[in-house]
Design a protein around this motif. Structure first.
Motif, mmCIF file in Angstrom:
data_model
loop_
_atom_site.group_PDB
_atom_site.id
_atom_site.type_symbol
_atom_site.label_atom_id
_atom_site.label_comp_id
_atom_site.label_asym_id
_atom_site.label_seq_id
_atom_site.Cartn_x
_atom_site.Cartn_y
_atom_site.Cartn_z
ATOM 1 N N THR A 49 -9.578 0.390 -8.005
ATOM 2 C CA THR A 49 -8.527 0.888 -9.179
ATOM 3 C C THR A 49 -8.837 2.276 -9.429
ATOM 4 N N VAL A 58 -4.476 15.879 -8.114
ATOM 5 C CA VAL A 58 -2.997 16.539 -8.693
ATOM 6 C C VAL A 58 -3.461 17.390 -9.739
ATOM 7 N N THR A 62 -5.391 0.807 -1.511
ATOM 8 C CA THR A 62 -4.848 -0.227 -2.105
ATOM 9 C C THR A 62 -4.686 -1.349 -0.828
ATOM 10 N N VAL A 107 -3.206 12.076 -1.694
ATOM 11 C CA VAL A 107 -3.002 11.221 -2.492
ATOM 12 C C VAL A 107 -2.065 9.894 -2.103
ATOM 13 N N PHE A 108 -1.160 10.112 -1.473
ATOM 14 C CA PHE A 108 -0.305 9.156 -0.689
ATOM 15 C C PHE A 108 -1.120 8.368 0.083
ATOM 16 N N VAL A 112 0.479 9.165 -14.319
ATOM 17 C CA VAL A 112 -0.659 9.103 -13.327
ATOM 18 C C VAL A 112 -1.269 7.722 -13.604
ATOM 19 N N ALA A 167 -4.493 6.573 -1.488
ATOM 20 C CA ALA A 167 -3.947 5.287 -2.280
ATOM 21 C C ALA A 167 -3.205 4.356 -1.610
ATOM 22 N N SER A 168 -2.561 4.651 -0.796
ATOM 23 C CA SER A 168 -2.244 3.338 0.228
ATOM 24 C C SER A 168 -3.173 2.652 1.014
ATOM 25 N N VAL A 219 -1.137 3.851 -11.738
ATOM 26 C CA VAL A 219 -2.161 3.113 -10.894
ATOM 27 C C VAL A 219 -2.457 1.753 -11.553
ATOM 28 N N GLY A 255 0.812 -1.263 0.044
ATOM 29 C CA GLY A 255 0.030 -0.031 -0.033
ATOM 30 C C GLY A 255 0.891 1.268 0.060
ATOM 31 N N LEU A 256 1.728 1.211 0.875
ATOM 32 C CA LEU A 256 2.551 2.465 0.891
ATOM 33 C C LEU A 256 3.663 2.727 -0.351
ATOM 34 N N ILE A 280 -8.771 4.899 -7.047
ATOM 35 C CA ILE A 280 -7.298 5.743 -6.606
ATOM 36 C C ILE A 280 -7.252 6.449 -8.246
ATOM 37 N N LEU A 281 -7.383 6.029 -9.201
ATOM 38 C CA LEU A 281 -6.967 6.655 -10.543
ATOM 39 C C LEU A 281 -7.842 8.080 -10.429
ATOM 40 N N SER A 303 -6.585 10.580 -7.956
ATOM 41 C CA SER A 303 -5.117 11.245 -7.921
ATOM 42 C C SER A 303 -5.173 12.203 -9.307
ATOM 43 N N LEU A 304 -5.923 11.929 -10.207
ATOM 44 C CA LEU A 304 -6.050 12.557 -11.429
ATOM 45 C C LEU A 304 -6.616 13.800 -11.204
ATOM 46 N N VAL A 307 2.499 1.916 -3.284
ATOM 47 C CA VAL A 307 1.623 2.667 -4.429
ATOM 48 C C VAL A 307 1.634 4.050 -4.006
ATOM 49 N N GLY A 308 1.409 4.323 -2.910
ATOM 50 C CA GLY A 308 1.327 5.770 -2.501
ATOM 51 C C GLY A 308 2.543 6.577 -2.747
ATOM 52 N N TYR A 332 3.637 17.462 -12.135
ATOM 53 C CA TYR A 332 2.737 18.494 -12.063
ATOM 54 C C TYR A 332 3.214 19.592 -11.405
ATOM 55 N N TYR A 333 4.095 19.581 -10.405
ATOM 56 C CA TYR A 333 4.368 20.549 -9.544
ATOM 57 C C TYR A 333 5.528 21.270 -10.007
ATOM 58 N N LEU A 345 2.862 7.218 -6.722
ATOM 59 C CA LEU A 345 1.854 8.169 -7.039
ATOM 60 C C LEU A 345 2.644 9.486 -6.662
#
Lengths: 375, 375
Positions: free
Chosen positions: B140, B151, B123, B115-116, A60, B119-120, A64, A29-30, B143-144, B147-148, A32-33, A43-44, A36
């Motif tokens: 899935t 972000v 998941t 997001v982190f 992105v 998503a964690s 996922v 899980g961590l 999360i997708l 995030s989109l 995946v985080g 983006y930043y 992402l």
């Protein structure tokens, strides 16, 4: 309110146990985080964002959908996605070029017809077993990319640029996935498969011995019959392990050499061992059926056979444990030949002593050389 | 060149057989093509394209990933995608609102941290079995989408509009999928499951009878032993049917009432029947092991038991066929009680005649009432 609370605490307990039993799931899980969060950097930071022309979205999305629990799963999806995007994009640009030259009326017809035909053919090809196993995900992405590029060419002017951007962002996403999957606490499908097979073999050995012991002891202490020893039920895992063995073996083939597993490690042999073990477990299951049957075996037959059967089952389970150890250490065991011979002698002796008894142990005899050979 | 040609023709043959055996697979390919052609209309007709603000891409993507072979699969993915997009979008807009108010420095940190964490957690929740079975795909997409939206809020100004567009195009894609899946030659997971179970039950009955016949006849015509009758091998399908039964039963639960299956049809009962049948198949497998064993049973025992065993196995297989017919017609069979009783009498008789013979048919006896009850 009380039932609600107990339900919530039950769920909490379950989640806690899930994490405690296999901390790799929490780590997954961590991871995946983390992946992402890494990809969101696009983006930043202005230069990175402008570099991919605002198509950072695809990176992105890629992270996922590509990030899987095992390294093998991640590589399978990543490689499939990369190749499918590349080929479908190239093909779609070819179709776009033809459609563009064919005038107002024919343009939408050519576009839609090509999408219709390619999507139909690709979808049908997913039913072919070998393609299904190796490229199922790739074909989804192939259809997706082809449809998007071929159809949106009707409205978008800079199609080639769009395709290039998409390809490079997908590549970035895949790269980040591979990086995190392989270098941050990797979970190898191959090691999992190896562990699953050896652990199941030990369980099988335990429950074979346990059931035979149960069978010959449950009359002396009648209350024990109600609760068959936990050990003797362990073979049930073996019965239903086929699906996970198959999927792990398929994913293992995508993995690079790691640990003690070299390149071209014979992963499909594990599937054969699994099949042989399941065959053995069927016999244990049938044996258990006899134990639980309502019609008891007459005492005198039992007593007559008790010692030899217990001896045979312990020989059998020794052979299984020895092969499990030799798989664990990945070396040919020195004692296996001797043990198999001893077991075969036991079978012969049992047979001599009571020719009319159709004990299930006989069929075990056929399985074990197979297992020994496969290891 | 010759081996190449034979390979290609082999592949061609295989593909042809695949289509001829189950024409629904070809139809499925055409249906995917049709759904994609329908959705591409959004690009060609100016008012439709402008209506969704150029986000028609999402509709194409939705069709590609949601369209599954069975109606149940299609509904499962469609409903999951719809709900996940809606909830994740709403949540992400909430986070966007907070992040937007918190100033230059904190904005990217809040976005990435949310997001982190989400998503964690999401998941990890996929490892919980009930969630895995019902909402794996939805997570899935959750999360997708989250995030989109969360972000890209950093770069895109009209975020709410973007989310609205995405939601409406996804809805259009799902709607087209449902339309084509349900109304153009639908493939119901429920009917498939029903057929699979009854067909497997018939096969089991055949091979039970076949194996026992083989066992008692193979000594007269010794050459027959080499090739066990095809009929008696049919039970092998039952052994490995667990995965497909489980997935079909899970998908069936998503389907609306159709044909003879009303709302809340007890789909999980089919899984129980499947388990009972597999148990029965294990016994047949063990029986086959005895047949193929190198140690022959003495002739006199065989002769003594031959008639009663053949009788018993034919009773058994009658019970199985009767329950299969009663499942097919979905009516309680009038003769089943009588047949089960007859079989039980047979078991008792066999037991009386030879108390020391541990034949596997005994364990069959325990399974059959289960099957009869489950039907």
């Amino acid at each position: 309110a009380n039932t609600m609370r107990s339900k919530v605490s039950g769920l909490g307990n379950m989640v806690w146990r899930l994490g405690a039993d296999d901390p790799r799931k929490v780590v997954h899980g961590l991871k995946v985080g983390l992946a992402l969060a890494l990809v969101s950097l696009f983006y930043y930071t202005r230069p990175l964002y402008d570099g991919v022309g605002g198509a950072a979205m695809w990176a992105v999305m890629t992270v996922v959908v590509v990030f899987e629990f095992t390294v093998g799963g991640c590589l399978y999806k990543g490689i499939n996605r990369g190749i499918a995007t590349l080929t479908a994009g190239a093909l779609a640009i070819g179709v776009h070029w033809i459609a563009n030259k064919s005038g107002e009326t024919f343009e939408p017809i050519i576009r839609s017809a090509s999408v219709f035909m390619l999507a139909s053919a690709a979808t049908f090809s997913r039913f072919i077993p070998t393609i299904k196993i190796k490229f199922d995900y790739g074909i989804t992405i192939f259809i997706l990319t082809f449809s998007l590029v071929a159809v949106s060419g009707y409205r978008v002017d800079k199609l080639i640029e769009l395709a290039e951007q998409r390809l490079s962002t997908v590549a970035i996403g895949i790269f980040i996935c591979f990086l995190v999957a392989i270098f941050a606490f990797p979970v190898w499908a191959g090691s999992d498969l190896h562990l699953l097979i050896t652990r199941n073999m030990d369980k099988l050995a335990d429950s074979l011995e346990g059931s035979v012991d149960d069978y010959f002891s449950n009359d002396q202490t009648s209350e024990k019959e109600e609760a068959p020893s936990k050990k003797s039920q362990a073979y049930k895992c073996v019965l239903n392990a086929k699906a996970s063995e198959d999927s792990l073996a398929n994913l293992s083939k995508w993995e690079p050499p790691h640990g003690r597993f070299s390149f071209r490690h014979p992963w499909s042999q594990y599937q054969n061992i699994g099949t042989a073990m399941r065959y053995c477990a069927y016999c244990v299951e049938a044996l258990n059926g006899c134990i639980n049957s309502e019609i008891p075996t007459p005492e005198f037959t039992k007593k007559q056979l008790s010692d030899i059967c217990i001896q045979l089952s312990s020989d059998c389970s020794k052979v299984l444990k020895d092969s499990s150890n030799s798989i664990k250490s990945m070396q040919r065991s020195g004692s296996i030949d001797f043990l198999v011979e001893e077991m075969n002698n036991g079978v012969q002796e049992l047979h001599d002593r009571l020719t009319e008894l159709q004990t299930d142990d006989m069929s075990l005899r056929e399985v074990l050389p197979l297992i020994a050979a496969a290891s």
